[in-house]
Design a protein around this motif. Sequence first.
Motif, PDB file in Angstrom:
ATOM      1  N   ILE A 101      58.103  49.679  93.200  1.00 11.10           N
ATOM      2  CA  ILE A 101      57.187  48.552  93.418  1.00 11.10           C
ATOM      3  C   ILE A 101      57.980  47.295  93.774  1.00 11.10           C
ATOM      4  CG2 ILE A 101      55.527  47.006  92.293  1.00 11.10           C
ATOM      5  CD1 ILE A 101      54.537  49.470  90.733  1.00 11.10           C
ATOM      6  N   ALA A 102      59.080  47.049  93.066  1.00 10.93           N
ATOM      7  CA  ALA A 102      59.888  45.857  93.327  1.00 10.93           C
ATOM      8  C   ALA A 102      60.487  45.893  94.740  1.00 10.93           C
ATOM      9  CB  ALA A 102      60.999  45.736  92.285  1.00 10.93           C
ATOM     10  N   LEU A 103      60.903  47.068  95.178  1.00  9.77           N
ATOM     11  CA  LEU A 103      61.486  47.179  96.521  1.00  9.77           C
ATOM     12  C   LEU A 103      60.445  46.982  97.620  1.00  9.77           C
ATOM     13  CD1 LEU A 103      63.955  50.165  96.053  1.00  9.77           C
ATOM     14  CD2 LEU A 103      64.525  47.763  96.477  1.00  9.77           C
ATOM     15  N   HIS A 104      59.224  47.424  97.394  1.00  7.55           N
ATOM     16  CA  HIS A 104      58.202  47.348  98.429  1.00  7.55           C
ATOM     17  C   HIS A 104      57.299  46.121  98.310  1.00  7.55           C
ATOM     18  CE1 HIS A 104      59.360  51.599  98.721  1.00  7.55           C
ATOM     19  NE2 HIS A 104      59.124  51.398 100.002  1.00  7.55           N
ATOM     20  N   HIS A 105      57.456  45.353  97.249  1.00  8.08           N
ATOM     21  CA  HIS A 105      56.575  44.190  97.079  1.00  8.08           C
ATOM     22  C   HIS A 105      56.719  43.133  98.175  1.00  8.08           C
ATOM     23  CE1 HIS A 105      53.951  41.306  95.249  1.00  8.08           C
ATOM     24  NE2 HIS A 105      54.930  40.416  95.231  1.00  8.08           N
ATOM     25  N   GLY A 114      48.463  34.240  95.202  1.00  8.17           N
ATOM     26  CA  GLY A 114      49.190  33.982  93.959  1.00  8.17           C
ATOM     27  C   GLY A 114      48.819  34.969  92.865  1.00  8.17           C
ATOM     28  N   GLY A 115      47.534  35.294  92.769  1.00  7.11           N
ATOM     29  CA  GLY A 115      47.079  36.285  91.799  1.00  7.11           C
ATOM     30  C   GLY A 115      47.653  37.667  92.079  1.00  7.11           C
ATOM     31  N   PHE A 116      47.829  37.969  93.368  1.00  6.52           N
ATOM     32  CA  PHE A 116      48.447  39.240  93.759  1.00  6.52           C
ATOM     33  C   PHE A 116      49.884  39.317  93.249  1.00  6.52           C
ATOM     34  CE2 PHE A 116      50.773  41.737  97.009  1.00  6.52           C
ATOM     35  CZ  PHE A 116      50.153  42.963  96.822  1.00  6.52           C
ATOM     36  N   HIS A 117      50.616  38.214  93.373  1.00  3.37           N
ATOM     37  CA  HIS A 117      51.997  38.169  92.854  1.00  3.37           C
ATOM     38  C   HIS A 117      52.009  38.293  91.327  1.00  3.37           C
ATOM     39  CE1 HIS A 117      53.931  37.379  96.651  1.00  3.37           C
ATOM     40  NE2 HIS A 117      53.125  36.361  96.875  1.00  3.37           N
ATOM     41  N   VAL A 118      51.096  37.617  90.657  1.00  2.00           N
ATOM     42  CA  VAL A 118      51.015  37.699  89.194  1.00  2.00           C
ATOM     43  C   VAL A 118      50.705  39.128  88.758  1.00  2.00           C
ATOM     44  CG1 VAL A 118      49.686  36.954  87.173  1.00  2.00           C
ATOM     45  CG2 VAL A 118      50.433  35.274  88.866  1.00  2.00           C
ATOM     46  N   ALA A 119      49.791  39.793  89.469  1.00  2.62           N
ATOM     47  CA  ALA A 119      49.470  41.189  89.144  1.00  2.62           C
ATOM     48  C   ALA A 119      50.690  42.080  89.320  1.00  2.62           C
ATOM     49  CB  ALA A 119      48.318  41.686  90.008  1.00  2.62           C
ATOM     50  N   CYS A 120      51.465  41.834  90.379  1.00  2.00           N
ATOM     51  CA  CYS A 120      52.675  42.630  90.616  1.00  2.00           C
ATOM     52  C   CYS A 120      53.695  42.415  89.515  1.00  2.00           C
ATOM     53  CB  CYS A 120      53.283  42.276  91.969  1.00  2.00           C
ATOM     54  SG  CYS A 120      54.845  43.139  92.281  1.00  2.00           S
ATOM     55  N   SER A 151      53.243  41.257  86.537  1.00  2.00           N
ATOM     56  CA  SER A 151      52.722  41.761  85.263  1.00  2.00           C
ATOM     57  C   SER A 151      52.871  43.275  85.185  1.00  2.00           C
ATOM     58  CB  SER A 151      51.250  41.387  85.098  1.00  2.00           C
ATOM     59  OG  SER A 151      51.092  39.999  85.094  1.00  2.00           O
ATOM     60  N   LEU A 152      52.585  43.957  86.287  1.00  2.00           N
ATOM     61  CA  LEU A 152      52.759  45.410  86.330  1.00  2.00           C
ATOM     62  C   LEU A 152      54.218  45.786  86.127  1.00  2.00           C
ATOM     63  CD1 LEU A 152      51.697  48.269  86.797  1.00  2.00           C
ATOM     64  CD2 LEU A 152      51.833  47.833  89.259  1.00  2.00           C
ATOM     65  N   LEU A 153      55.119  45.091  86.800  1.00  2.00           N
ATOM     66  CA  LEU A 153      56.549  45.352  86.618  1.00  2.00           C
ATOM     67  C   LEU A 153      56.968  45.096  85.171  1.00  2.00           C
ATOM     68  CD1 LEU A 153      58.047  43.764  89.858  1.00  2.00           C
ATOM     69  CD2 LEU A 153      57.850  46.190  89.309  1.00  2.00           C
ATOM     70  N   GLY A 154      56.492  44.005  84.601  1.00  2.00           N
ATOM     71  CA  GLY A 154      56.844  43.676  83.224  1.00  2.00           C
ATOM     72  C   GLY A 154      56.350  44.702  82.229  1.00  2.00           C
ATOM     73  N   THR A 155      55.103  45.135  82.388  1.00  2.00           N
ATOM     74  CA  THR A 155      54.579  46.123  81.433  1.00  2.00           C
ATOM     75  C   THR A 155      55.266  47.474  81.591  1.00  2.00           C
ATOM     76  OG1 THR A 155      52.740  46.626  82.932  1.00  2.00           O
ATOM     77  CG2 THR A 155      52.319  45.032  81.162  1.00  2.00           C
ATOM     78  N   ILE A 206      59.414  58.674  79.687  1.00  2.00           N
ATOM     79  CA  ILE A 206      58.828  57.336  79.853  1.00  2.00           C
ATOM     80  C   ILE A 206      59.843  56.393  80.485  1.00  2.00           C
ATOM     81  CG2 ILE A 206      57.990  55.302  78.602  1.00  2.00           C
ATOM     82  CD1 ILE A 206      56.646  57.245  76.637  1.00  2.00           C
ATOM     83  N   ILE A 207      61.072  56.445  79.994  1.00  2.00           N
ATOM     84  CA  ILE A 207      62.112  55.554  80.523  1.00  2.00           C
ATOM     85  C   ILE A 207      62.372  55.838  81.996  1.00  2.00           C
ATOM     86  CG2 ILE A 207      64.579  55.018  80.380  1.00  2.00           C
ATOM     87  CD1 ILE A 207      64.278  55.405  77.308  1.00  2.00           C
ATOM     88  N   LEU A 208      62.562  57.105  82.351  1.00  2.00           N
ATOM     89  CA  LEU A 208      62.854  57.455  83.740  1.00  2.00           C
ATOM     90  C   LEU A 208      61.668  57.164  84.656  1.00  2.00           C
ATOM     91  CD1 LEU A 208      64.790  60.803  83.220  1.00  2.00           C
ATOM     92  CD2 LEU A 208      65.731  58.581  83.865  1.00  2.00           C
ATOM     93  N   PHE A 209      60.467  57.533  84.221  1.00  2.00           N
ATOM     94  CA  PHE A 209      59.281  57.342  85.052  1.00  2.00           C
ATOM     95  C   PHE A 209      58.997  55.853  85.273  1.00  2.00           C
ATOM     96  CE2 PHE A 209      54.701  56.694  85.477  1.00  2.00           C
ATOM     97  CZ  PHE A 209      54.454  57.427  86.619  1.00  2.00           C
ATOM     98  N   CYS A 210      58.936  55.084  84.199  1.00  2.82           N
ATOM     99  CA  CYS A 210      58.597  53.668  84.326  1.00  2.82           C
ATOM    100  C   CYS A 210      59.653  52.895  85.112  1.00  2.82           C
ATOM    101  CB  CYS A 210      58.399  53.047  82.943  1.00  2.82           C
ATOM    102  SG  CYS A 210      56.911  53.620  82.115  1.00  2.82           S
ATOM    103  N   THR A 211      60.905  53.225  84.904  1.00  2.31           N
ATOM    104  CA  THR A 211      61.971  52.542  85.632  1.00  2.31           C
ATOM    105  C   THR A 211      61.907  52.858  87.120  1.00  2.31           C
ATOM    106  OG1 THR A 211      63.370  52.650  83.664  1.00  2.31           O
ATOM    107  CG2 THR A 211      64.462  52.186  85.748  1.00  2.31           C
ATOM    108  N   SER A 212      61.695  54.122  87.464  1.00  6.02           N
ATOM    109  CA  SER A 212      61.641  54.479  88.888  1.00  6.02           C
ATOM    110  C   SER A 212      60.406  53.886  89.569  1.00  6.02           C
ATOM    111  CB  SER A 212      61.689  55.996  89.069  1.00  6.02           C
ATOM    112  OG  SER A 212      60.557  56.605  88.492  1.00  6.02           O
ATOM    113  N   VAL A 213      59.270  53.879  88.898  1.00 10.01           N
ATOM    114  CA  VAL A 213      58.068  53.281  89.484  1.00 10.01           C
ATOM    115  C   VAL A 213      58.255  51.775  89.649  1.00 10.01           C
ATOM    116  CG1 VAL A 213      55.617  52.789  89.081  1.00 10.01           C
ATOM    117  CG2 VAL A 213      56.503  55.086  88.707  1.00 10.01           C
TER     118      VAL A 213
END
Length: 147
Positions: A58-62, A104-110, A112-116, A47-54
Amino acid sequence: MLPLGGLRTDHGMDLMFGGDAEVCVDSEEILQPFFLCEPPEQVRMFIILFCTSVAMGIALHHPAASQFYQWFARAEIPQAKVRGMGYNTCKAYGVISVPHLSVGGFHVACYSLLGTLLLATYSGLAPRFFLFASFFLYFLYFGQLFC
């Protein structure tokens, strides 16, 4: 095919997927809700490796995805009128429609996804809850990006 007990060395030591791993390692005296049950250590590491890499991907391509979505949201093309998965803008699993989001909602979704995803790596909280939330936020975020 691996034996059910996992791989062992000649000396009987667990090499991978030890046979003593339980599905839920919380104490049996206290009934825990499903989302609060602590998984075995091997699952936690995945979980740690998968979630961190994903989350890093996402953060790099956002920034590029954001630039595309700003253009796409203003575009006067037929594909910009609908949201969904893939080229045909299918519903998620054929059932759940993906709603339109503002920029703005697109940024919030991003975010939120990163946070979760990152909160799912912390076992002091309810990692299964955050994985479940990430699952739905995935469709909300990536359903906006026409491919």
